[in-house]
Design a protein around this motif. Structure first.
Motif, PDB file in Angstrom:
ATOM      1  N   GLY A  39       0.800  -1.219   0.000  1.00  0.00           N
ATOM      2  CA  GLY A  39       0.000   0.000   0.000  1.00  0.00           C
ATOM      3  C   GLY A  39       0.832   1.269   0.000  1.00  0.00           C
ATOM      4  O   GLY A  39       0.300   2.383   0.048  1.00  0.00           O
ATOM      5  N   ASP A  40       2.145   1.118  -0.083  1.00  0.00           N
ATOM      6  CA  ASP A  40       3.044   2.274  -0.018  1.00  0.00           C
ATOM      7  C   ASP A  40       3.299   2.934  -1.372  1.00  0.00           C
ATOM      8  O   ASP A  40       3.997   3.945  -1.432  1.00  0.00           O
ATOM      9  CB  ASP A  40       4.400   1.841   0.562  1.00  0.00           C
ATOM     10  N   TYR A  41       2.747   2.383  -2.456  1.00  0.00           N
ATOM     11  CA  TYR A  41       3.009   2.896  -3.797  1.00  0.00           C
ATOM     12  C   TYR A  41       1.688   3.119  -4.533  1.00  0.00           C
ATOM     13  O   TYR A  41       1.379   2.431  -5.507  1.00  0.00           O
ATOM     14  CB  TYR A  41       3.904   1.916  -4.567  1.00  0.00           C
ATOM     15  N   PRO A  42       0.896   4.083  -4.088  1.00  0.00           N
ATOM     16  CA  PRO A  42      -0.455   4.239  -4.626  1.00  0.00           C
ATOM     17  C   PRO A  42      -0.569   5.078  -5.900  1.00  0.00           C
ATOM     18  O   PRO A  42      -1.647   5.172  -6.478  1.00  0.00           O
ATOM     19  CB  PRO A  42      -1.187   4.951  -3.484  1.00  0.00           C
ATOM     20  N   THR A  43       0.531   5.676  -6.331  1.00  0.00           N
ATOM     21  CA  THR A  43       0.458   6.615  -7.447  1.00  0.00           C
ATOM     22  C   THR A  43       1.318   6.141  -8.603  1.00  0.00           C
ATOM     23  O   THR A  43       2.455   5.709  -8.422  1.00  0.00           O
ATOM     24  CB  THR A  43       0.942   8.012  -6.998  1.00  0.00           C
ATOM     25  N   LYS A  44       0.752   6.223  -9.807  1.00  0.00           N
ATOM     26  CA  LYS A  44       1.491   5.866 -11.011  1.00  0.00           C
ATOM     27  C   LYS A  44       1.941   7.139 -11.712  1.00  0.00           C
ATOM     28  O   LYS A  44       1.164   8.083 -11.867  1.00  0.00           O
ATOM     29  CB  LYS A  44       0.633   5.039 -11.963  1.00  0.00           C
ATOM     30  N   ILE A  45       3.199   7.140 -12.106  1.00  0.00           N
ATOM     31  CA  ILE A  45       3.747   8.235 -12.910  1.00  0.00           C
ATOM     32  C   ILE A  45       4.133   7.650 -14.251  1.00  0.00           C
ATOM     33  O   ILE A  45       4.875   6.671 -14.318  1.00  0.00           O
ATOM     34  CB  ILE A  45       4.991   8.864 -12.243  1.00  0.00           C
ATOM     35  N   GLU A  46       3.593   8.222 -15.316  1.00  0.00           N
ATOM     36  CA  GLU A  46       3.977   7.801 -16.666  1.00  0.00           C
ATOM     37  C   GLU A  46       4.780   8.902 -17.313  1.00  0.00           C
ATOM     38  O   GLU A  46       4.394  10.072 -17.276  1.00  0.00           O
ATOM     39  CB  GLU A  46       2.755   7.490 -17.527  1.00  0.00           C
ATOM     40  N   ILE A  47       5.890   8.499 -17.878  1.00  0.00           N
ATOM     41  CA  ILE A  47       6.723   9.413 -18.645  1.00  0.00           C
ATOM     42  C   ILE A  47       6.658   8.948 -20.097  1.00  0.00           C
ATOM     43  O   ILE A  47       6.932   7.776 -20.389  1.00  0.00           O
ATOM     44  CB  ILE A  47       8.172   9.429 -18.132  1.00  0.00           C
ATOM     45  N   ASP A  82      16.648   4.112  -3.508  1.00  0.00           N
ATOM     46  CA  ASP A  82      16.113   3.904  -2.151  1.00  0.00           C
ATOM     47  C   ASP A  82      14.671   3.386  -2.190  1.00  0.00           C
ATOM     48  O   ASP A  82      13.957   3.458  -1.212  1.00  0.00           O
ATOM     49  CB  ASP A  82      16.208   5.186  -1.333  1.00  0.00           C
ATOM     50  N   ARG A  83      14.259   2.896  -3.372  1.00  0.00           N
ATOM     51  CA  ARG A  83      12.919   2.339  -3.586  1.00  0.00           C
ATOM     52  C   ARG A  83      11.805   3.359  -3.354  1.00  0.00           C
ATOM     53  O   ARG A  83      10.691   3.013  -2.985  1.00  0.00           O
ATOM     54  CB  ARG A  83      12.721   1.073  -2.745  1.00  0.00           C
ATOM     55  N   GLN A  84      12.104   4.632  -3.583  1.00  0.00           N
ATOM     56  CA  GLN A  84      11.085   5.673  -3.466  1.00  0.00           C
ATOM     57  C   GLN A  84      10.026   5.471  -4.561  1.00  0.00           C
ATOM     58  O   GLN A  84       8.851   5.673  -4.342  1.00  0.00           O
ATOM     59  CB  GLN A  84      11.742   7.058  -3.580  1.00  0.00           C
ATOM     60  N   SER A  85      10.492   5.050  -5.730  1.00  0.00           N
ATOM     61  CA  SER A  85       9.612   4.740  -6.858  1.00  0.00           C
ATOM     62  C   SER A  85      10.128   3.466  -7.517  1.00  0.00           C
ATOM     63  O   SER A  85      11.323   3.164  -7.429  1.00  0.00           O
ATOM     64  CB  SER A  85       9.608   5.875  -7.881  1.00  0.00           C
ATOM     65  N   ILE A  86       9.221   2.745  -8.172  1.00  0.00           N
ATOM     66  CA  ILE A  86       9.546   1.464  -8.784  1.00  0.00           C
ATOM     67  C   ILE A  86       9.145   1.504 -10.256  1.00  0.00           C
ATOM     68  O   ILE A  86       7.988   1.792 -10.572  1.00  0.00           O
ATOM     69  CB  ILE A  86       8.767   0.314  -8.090  1.00  0.00           C
ATOM     70  N   LYS A  97       8.159   6.095 -26.372  1.00  0.00           N
ATOM     71  CA  LYS A  97       8.585   5.199 -25.303  1.00  0.00           C
ATOM     72  C   LYS A  97       7.860   5.658 -24.050  1.00  0.00           C
ATOM     73  O   LYS A  97       7.804   6.850 -23.758  1.00  0.00           O
ATOM     74  CB  LYS A  97      10.096   5.256 -25.096  1.00  0.00           C
ATOM     75  N   ARG A  98       7.278   4.687 -23.313  1.00  0.00           N
ATOM     76  CA  ARG A  98       6.520   5.004 -22.103  1.00  0.00           C
ATOM     77  C   ARG A  98       7.059   4.185 -20.935  1.00  0.00           C
ATOM     78  O   ARG A  98       7.152   2.974 -21.019  1.00  0.00           O
ATOM     79  CB  ARG A  98       5.037   4.682 -22.270  1.00  0.00           C
ATOM     80  N   TRP A  99       7.377   4.893 -19.875  1.00  0.00           N
ATOM     81  CA  TRP A  99       7.797   4.267 -18.629  1.00  0.00           C
ATOM     82  C   TRP A  99       6.662   4.434 -17.627  1.00  0.00           C
ATOM     83  O   TRP A  99       6.149   5.535 -17.451  1.00  0.00           O
ATOM     84  CB  TRP A  99       9.033   4.941 -18.057  1.00  0.00           C
ATOM     85  N   ALA A 100       6.310   3.364 -16.930  1.00  0.00           N
ATOM     86  CA  ALA A 100       5.295   3.433 -15.869  1.00  0.00           C
ATOM     87  C   ALA A 100       5.983   3.129 -14.544  1.00  0.00           C
ATOM     88  O   ALA A 100       6.550   2.061 -14.351  1.00  0.00           O
ATOM     89  CB  ALA A 100       4.168   2.441 -16.124  1.00  0.00           C
ATOM     90  N   TRP A 101       5.928   4.105 -13.643  1.00  0.00           N
ATOM     91  CA  TRP A 101       6.524   4.015 -12.312  1.00  0.00           C
ATOM     92  C   TRP A 101       5.418   4.019 -11.286  1.00  0.00           C
ATOM     93  O   TRP A 101       4.411   4.702 -11.465  1.00  0.00           O
ATOM     94  CB  TRP A 101       7.409   5.245 -12.046  1.00  0.00           C
ATOM     95  N   TYR A 102       5.617   3.310 -10.187  1.00  0.00           N
ATOM     96  CA  TYR A 102       4.735   3.432  -9.038  1.00  0.00           C
ATOM     97  C   TYR A 102       5.553   4.060  -7.925  1.00  0.00           C
ATOM     98  O   TYR A 102       6.710   3.695  -7.709  1.00  0.00           O
ATOM     99  CB  TYR A 102       4.150   2.074  -8.627  1.00  0.00           C
TER     100      TYR A 102
END
Length: 149
Positions: A39-47, A82-86, A97-102
């Protein structure tokens, strides 16, 4: 952020084509269930990076491909150390090119991305942030490409 979680570098991927026959390469990281369930990664960032295509392959032209790879490497170092985002998935094709991060903190992740951008000339990217606490987009991505989380 849960520092007890182990981030493995196990990826599944493949090459295929879309309905128009344009080549597409996909890869996604396996073994992320612990990150999802925390539950610590609730937001997706797409670049999204819009690139000029090599006409023969529809993939990034060689010079731009090098810059894209350097950018990805810098992002991984800045966001995952530091595993802030995955980084969960990457798709390349059709001029993009699309990267999806949580991420555990979208604001902090954006600050880190901005720091990475200082090392590059202006890049053809857009960044979008969405709430996805159940990782629905990740599971949809995997379902589209026939895998399992």
């Amino acid at each position: 952020m849960n520092n007890d979680l182990i981030l493995e570098d196990n990826w599944t991927g493949g090459e295929g084509s879309n309905a128009e026959g344009i080549p597409v390469m996909v890869r996604y990281r396996q073994n992320l269930r612990g990150f999802m369930e925390s539950g610590d990664y609730p937001t997706k960032i797409e670049i999204h990076w819009s690139y000029d295509t090599d006409e023969a392959s529809e993939m990034p032209a060689p010079g731009e491909a090098d810059v894209i790879d350097n950018f990805e490497t810098a992002l991984i170092y800045a966001l995952e150390s530091d595993r802030q985002s995955i980084l969960a998935s990457v798709i390349t094709g059709q001029g993009e090119k699309r990267w999806a991060w949580y991420t555990s903190n979208a604001e902090s992740a954006q600050e880190r991305i901005d720091t990475v951008l200082f090392d590059f000339e202006r890049l053809p990217i857009t960044i979008a942030t969405t709430d996805d606490p159940n990782w629905d987009d990740y599971f949809a991505f995997i379902a589209d490409f026939g895998g399992a989380a």
